[in-house]
Design a protein around this motif. Structure first.
Motif, PDB file in Angstrom:
ATOM      1  N   LEU A  19      40.402  47.130  29.840  1.00 47.73           N
ATOM      2  CA  LEU A  19      40.044  46.131  30.843  1.00 47.73           C
ATOM      3  C   LEU A  19      38.729  46.518  31.516  1.00 47.73           C
ATOM      4  N   GLN A  23      38.238  43.416  36.258  1.00 45.58           N
ATOM      5  CA  GLN A  23      39.630  43.029  36.005  1.00 45.58           C
ATOM      6  C   GLN A  23      40.589  44.041  36.626  1.00 45.58           C
ATOM      7  N   GLN A  27      43.450  43.450  39.607  1.00 45.84           N
ATOM      8  CA  GLN A  27      44.878  43.780  39.453  1.00 45.84           C
ATOM      9  C   GLN A  27      45.344  44.778  40.502  1.00 45.84           C
TER      10      GLN A  27
END
Length: 162
Positions: A19, A23, A27
């Motif tokens: 990722l 990203q 998260q």
């Protein structure tokens, strides 16, 4: 929000999964992309998994024979190519230095070149006196000397500095 052991482990897992830092930051929540990048570097993480799209080599356009990429030089351009440009030979007599009649200030008119020759106040001082072209105050030869494009002046300064 700080980095606790649980968040660091999640960061390592997401990083290994491939990722992006943006990203991962989304998260984890409460951290920025730059914070994720900084933590990754401090942890010494590298060698991440490649995403499927980045493992395929990029297709390049075939190059046309004879075409070269444009080179742009910024900063020190000591290695930049220097090109000798041929003079415009539209008027072959335009490169001739006029000897001219050497006239005095009292003899100047609208159609005579006003280029000074010699030192004012000394014997032999006068003006070119050749025929002018257009509305310029100088003959074609002296007009080229007086009105040089900025690129030509820059090139001459570079050559003199060598």
């Amino acid at each position: 929000m700080g980095w606790n052991d649980e968040r660091v482990e999640l960061l390592k897992k997401l990083w290994a999964d491939g990722l992006s830092a943006s990203q991962i930051a989304a998260q984890l929540g409460g951290v920025t992309r730059n914070a994720v990048i900084g933590k990754v570097h401090r942890l010494g993480l590298s060698g991440r998994a490649k995403t499927p799209s980045s493992s395929v080599p990029r297709v390049r356009k075939p190059r046309v024979a004879g075409m070269r990429p444009r080179m742009r030089y910024h900063g020190n351009n000591a290695l930049a190519p220097q090109y000798d440009l041929e003079p415009d030979l539209e008027d072959p007599l335009a490169n001739v230095v006029p000897i001219g009649p050497r006239i005095t200030i009292l003899e100047l008119s609208e159609n005579t070149c006003r280029w000074p020759i010699g030192e004012p106040g000394k014997e032999g001082f006068g003006y070119c006196g050749s025929q002018t072209k257009g509305e310029l105050p100088y003959c074609p030869y002296h007009a080229r000397a007086a009105y040089q494009p900025a690129a030509d002046r820059r090139r001459q300064r570079q050559q003199q500095a060598r």
